[in-house]
Design an enzyme around this catalytic site. Structure first.
Site: not given
Length: 437
Positions: A80, A82, A85, A231, A234, A331-332
């Site tokens: 997972h 991104h 981004k 998602h 959250e 994640d990010n």
């Protein structure tokens, strides 16, 4: 390839001797294990794993790299992320570190800057970092609000092809479910996902007719052969628990594809009986859950001038105990949703152990960045040390859990097809032209 703790032999046939492996990530019998760690010799032949033997029993005439009990792991799965981004923080930081601050500033940056060239540069940068750290499988969510979906998926397909021999890539179309009833948009999105062999995603939250929206999502996925990756919840708001509604929708629609949900933060805010009933439903529906501990700890329960009162993560132990497939992921990376990170699963694992208390014992902990995410993503051929499989391995000087978890393992060796790779990380200065530095 030289390294302070070991040098790999030249040639195609050799042994990684006196190695320590996480037994849960090895397909062959490993013999006795202490807190999940076993001592083995790994025989490498022509880029593949020829055998995993008890330490000290490999053929004596073979060249050897003596690990001196150093660890050997399979390459990692990061399920997972991104990538679209990634690394926009220098030009678009989050002013207050909140979820809404992240959402607003990513939206501004996307509309202003996300050309094909911009996305390609940043995604490739992240992939080079992930590869150098030892990652072999990545699933990324791609912001798919029109017209971005067509730009980003086109770039993703190009990169998937360019990287196919190094990292297996999957992409999820990320969009707010309040747009699913907008037929022109959703029909076009479905065609893009189909064209690029993607996964149907989305963000769920409390909204009118959530059940109807989920029914359309599941019907569309079934009709097109898509898997689903959402998602979910959250938030610290205990009133938001769409996870239960998703599990009911999967069962109601008899959906046979894979369904993954990420975050599920508000589950940890529920009363025990509500949490248990929801977890039991998720288990019955066969839904997989990925926790994003670094990002969730960063965003959740953040209020000016106030120390956070909870860790922001989901009920990971309870889900796993109920038989739910669970994993953790990055994640990010350096964007308004998470200001830090480097696509390094070792960092994710070390932080997950701390934040989620995956220790005492650590017996099966290695699964959360290896076999579990690989299995959830439908790639059981990856994320494990498999006899007959490619020698895609990560070597560490650390011998025991305390050593492994106390340092970042920056001196690791990454092997692909039995050979050490160049582990040089990309220089952030490469991004200066697109970040305005």
């Amino acid at each position: 390839m030289s390294n302070p703790f070991v040098s790999l032999p030249d040639g195609q046939y050799f042994v990684l001797s006196n190695a320590t492996v996480p037994a849960i990530a090895v397909t062959a019998p490993t013999g006795p294990a202490v807190e999940g760690l076993a001592s083995v010799d790994i025989v490498i032949s022509n880029g593949r794993i020829d055998a995993v033997l008890p330490a000290g029993t490999a053929p004596v005439d073979l060249p050897k790299a003596d690990l001196r009990q150093g660890m050997v792991w399979p390459c990692f799965a990061d399920m997972h992320t991104h990538l679209d981004k990634g690394h926009i923080w220098p030009r678009r930081p989050n002013p207050d570190g909140t979820f809404m601050g992240a959402l607003d500033n990513v939206g501004i940056d996307r509309e202003a800057n996300w050309t094909a060239g911009d996305i390609r540069t940043r995604m490739d940068f992240s992939l080079r970092a992930a590869y150098a750290h030892g990652t072999h499988l990545i699933r990324t969510h791609l912001d798919s609000i029109a017209p971005q979906h067509r730009i980003s998926f086109e770039v993703f397909s190009e990169l998937r092809e360019a990287w196919k021999d190094r990292i297996a890539l999957q992409a999820v179309a990320l969009f707010p479910l309040d747009k699913i009833f907008e037929a022109p948009f959703f029909d076009d999105l479905v065609s893009v996902i189909r064209e690029h062999q993607g996964i149907l995603g989305g963000v769920t939250y409390l909204m009118p007719d959530l059940k109807g929206r989920l029914d359309l999502l599941f019907r569309t996925a079934a009709d097109n052969g898509f898997d689903i990756d959402l998602h979910v919840d959250e938030t610290e708001d205990r009133q938001v628990l769409t996870l239960k509604t998703i599990a009911e929708a999967k069962l109601r629609n008899g959906f046979q594809g894979a369904v993954t949900v990420g975050h599920c933060c508000s589950l940890a805010r529920q009363d025990e009986h509500v949490a248990k009933a929801t977890i039991d439903l998720v288990a019955r529906a066969g839904i997989s859950v990925v926790s994003l501990p670094m990002c969730n700890m960063y965003l959740q329960d953040r209020h000016p001038g106030r120390t956070p009162r909870w860790r922001g993560v989901t009920l990971f132990h309870e889900l796993a105990a109920a038989g739910v497939a669970t994993a953790v992921s990055s994640d990010n990376t350096r964007d308004p949703f998470y200001a830090y990170g480097d696509m390094d699963p070792v960092e994710v694992f070390r932080e997950a152990v701390r934040i989620l208390h995956l220790d005492h014992p650590l017996t099966d902990a290695a699964r959360v960045v290896t076999i579990s995410p690989a299995d959830i993503l439908g790639r059981p051929d990856l994320g494990r040390i498999a006899v007959g499989g490619p020698a895609d391995l990560v070597l560490f000087s650390a011998r025991r859990w305390s050593e492994f978890l106390s340092r970042p393992q920056a001196d690791r060796i990454v092997m692909r097809n039995g050979m050490g790779i160049d582990r040089s990380l990309p220089d952030y200065r490469e991004l200066d032209p697109i970040l305005g530095a």
